[in-house]
Design a protein around this motif. Structure first.
Motif, PDB file in Angstrom:
ATOM      1  N   ASP A  71      21.700   6.256  -4.813  1.00  0.00           N
ATOM      2  CA  ASP A  71      21.202   7.619  -4.659  1.00  0.00           C
ATOM      3  C   ASP A  71      19.897   7.555  -3.883  1.00  0.00           C
ATOM      4  OD1 ASP A  71      23.331   8.502  -6.123  1.00  0.00           O
ATOM      5  OD2 ASP A  71      22.160   9.331  -7.774  1.00  0.00           O
ATOM      6  N   SER A  72      19.732   8.465  -2.923  1.00  0.00           N
ATOM      7  CA  SER A  72      18.526   8.444  -2.102  1.00  0.00           C
ATOM      8  C   SER A  72      18.086   9.861  -1.774  1.00  0.00           C
ATOM      9  CB  SER A  72      18.762   7.663  -0.808  1.00  0.00           C
ATOM     10  OG  SER A  72      19.792   8.258  -0.046  1.00  0.00           O
ATOM     11  N   SER A  73      16.775  10.028  -1.601  1.00  0.00           N
ATOM     12  CA  SER A  73      16.215  11.304  -1.194  1.00  0.00           C
ATOM     13  C   SER A  73      15.042  11.039  -0.271  1.00  0.00           C
ATOM     14  CB  SER A  73      15.737  12.105  -2.408  1.00  0.00           C
ATOM     15  OG  SER A  73      15.083  13.292  -2.008  1.00  0.00           O
ATOM     16  N   ASP A 124       0.808  -1.208   0.000  1.00  0.00           N
ATOM     17  CA  ASP A 124       0.000   0.000   0.000  1.00  0.00           C
ATOM     18  C   ASP A 124       0.845   1.263   0.000  1.00  0.00           C
ATOM     19  OD1 ASP A 124      -2.280  -1.526   0.026  1.00  0.00           O
ATOM     20  OD2 ASP A 124      -2.593  -1.357   2.203  1.00  0.00           O
ATOM     21  N   SER A 125       2.060   1.171   0.539  1.00  0.00           N
ATOM     22  CA  SER A 125       2.876   2.380   0.671  1.00  0.00           C
ATOM     23  C   SER A 125       4.215   2.327  -0.058  1.00  0.00           C
ATOM     24  CB  SER A 125       3.135   2.673   2.148  1.00  0.00           C
ATOM     25  OG  SER A 125       3.721   1.550   2.783  1.00  0.00           O
ATOM     26  N   THR A 126       4.666   1.146  -0.488  1.00  0.00           N
ATOM     27  CA  THR A 126       5.974   1.039  -1.128  1.00  0.00           C
ATOM     28  C   THR A 126       5.861   0.395  -2.499  1.00  0.00           C
ATOM     29  OG1 THR A 126       6.457  -1.145  -0.174  1.00  0.00           O
ATOM     30  CG2 THR A 126       7.136   0.799   1.096  1.00  0.00           C
ATOM     31  N   LEU A 149      13.506   1.467  -4.783  1.00  0.00           N
ATOM     32  CA  LEU A 149      12.526   1.309  -3.708  1.00  0.00           C
ATOM     33  C   LEU A 149      11.983   2.694  -3.370  1.00  0.00           C
ATOM     34  CD1 LEU A 149      11.056  -0.504  -1.651  1.00  0.00           C
ATOM     35  CD2 LEU A 149      12.924  -0.018  -0.052  1.00  0.00           C
ATOM     36  N   ALA A 150      10.673   2.854  -3.479  1.00  0.00           N
ATOM     37  CA  ALA A 150      10.033   4.133  -3.190  1.00  0.00           C
ATOM     38  C   ALA A 150       8.987   3.950  -2.103  1.00  0.00           C
ATOM     39  CB  ALA A 150       9.381   4.688  -4.452  1.00  0.00           C
ATOM     40  N   PHE A 151       8.977   4.883  -1.164  1.00  0.00           N
ATOM     41  CA  PHE A 151       7.929   4.949  -0.149  1.00  0.00           C
ATOM     42  C   PHE A 151       7.142   6.217  -0.436  1.00  0.00           C
ATOM     43  CE2 PHE A 151       6.600   3.440   4.132  1.00  0.00           C
ATOM     44  CZ  PHE A 151       5.665   4.429   4.418  1.00  0.00           C
ATOM     45  N   LEU A 166      12.930   7.888  -1.766  1.00  0.00           N
ATOM     46  CA  LEU A 166      13.248   7.082  -2.942  1.00  0.00           C
ATOM     47  C   LEU A 166      14.699   6.658  -2.825  1.00  0.00           C
ATOM     48  CD1 LEU A 166      12.744   5.996  -5.868  1.00  0.00           C
ATOM     49  CD2 LEU A 166      13.526   8.240  -6.675  1.00  0.00           C
ATOM     50  N   VAL A 167      14.967   5.374  -3.067  1.00  0.00           N
ATOM     51  CA  VAL A 167      16.334   4.851  -3.095  1.00  0.00           C
ATOM     52  C   VAL A 167      16.537   4.115  -4.417  1.00  0.00           C
ATOM     53  CG1 VAL A 167      18.051   3.383  -1.971  1.00  0.00           C
ATOM     54  CG2 VAL A 167      16.325   4.550  -0.587  1.00  0.00           C
ATOM     55  N   VAL A 168      17.605   4.456  -5.109  1.00  0.00           N
ATOM     56  CA  VAL A 168      17.926   3.825  -6.393  1.00  0.00           C
ATOM     57  C   VAL A 168      19.353   3.300  -6.311  1.00  0.00           C
ATOM     58  CG1 VAL A 168      18.107   4.136  -8.885  1.00  0.00           C
ATOM     59  CG2 VAL A 168      16.398   5.429  -7.599  1.00  0.00           C
TER      60      VAL A 168
END
Length: 226
Positions: free
Chosen positions: A113-115, A68-70, A203-205, A210-212
């Motif tokens: 890379d992450s934000s 539901d969230s990721t 992986l996105a929440f 966001l992590v790539v």
């Protein structure tokens, strides 16, 4: 490696990691990657991944996971990656490859890379997962075939196969039913051959982060008659 911040204005200033003469076989050299400004990062990634030929990704395999969230994705046998070999080093041909190349470095590294969407920058972390400067073996190219003879690289089996170079960049090898790959290929100004295989993860929440990640398995070789 330390996580660091970077914000630069030139298109595809993209974190050039140039090769140093004193370290011609540095595992993580010759890369370009997107600017870490969140307003530009996605645009740069799209440019890096733009228009790969379908034949290069014929055997690409991607899996997806979602809650539901990721939302996440994992791709291998792929040309995808938010970091890439310096595009000026391609234009590879069978004529340039023909001969015996000796392994001088081998390893696996990951760039993430992450934000967290709370600020204007992505954060980048480079991690060497394995480096084997004592790797031994050769790759012999003819204009149509590739033969690997590795002595102590456990992750890669020795093979003898037909191959093709697509767009001067993607090395694909013959399997039942066609050619598969791609191994991203470059020859540096110093005459080193670099062969990169990518694994690409996201992986996105929703609304949070966001992590790539691009994991690169790399072989660096030098031609024996150099």
């Amino acid at each position: 490696m330390n996580t660091f911040k970077l914000s630069v204005s030139l298109f595809f200033s993209l974190l050039y990691v140039t090769a140093l003469t004193a370290q011609p076989a540095r595992l993580t050299s010759y890369l370009i990657s997107p600017k870490l400004d969140t307003a530009l990062w996605e645009k740069d990634v799209e440019a890096l991944d733009a228009n790969p030929p379908p034949a290069a990704n014929r055997c690409q395999t991607c899996t997806f996971q979602q809650t539901d969230s990721t939302r996440g994705r994992l791709c291998f046998n792929t040309s995808k990656g938010h970091v890439q070999l310096d595009t000026t080093l391609h234009h590879v041909s069978p004529e340039k490859l023909t001969g015996t190349w000796r392994v001088i470095n081998y390893g696996i590294f990951e760039i993430a890379d992450s934000s967290d969407f709370s600020g204007p920058l992505f954060y980048r972390k480079e991690t060497i997962l394995k480096e084997q400067q004592d790797a031994e073996g050769t790759i012999i190219f003819t204009d149509k075939s590739i033969t690997t003879s590795f002595k102590n690289i456990e992750e890669i089996p020795n093979v003898s196969k037909k191959y093709k170079i697509i767009d001067g960049k993607y090395l694909v090898t013959k399997v039942p039913g066609g050619y598969c790959g791609p191994t991203i290929t470059a020859i540096t100004k110093e005459g080193l051959l670099i062969l990169d295989d990518h694994t690409y993860k996201t992986l996105a929440f929703k609304g949070k982060y966001l992590v790539v990640r691009t994991s690169i398995r790399r072989i660096i070789l030098k031609k024996e008659d150099f």
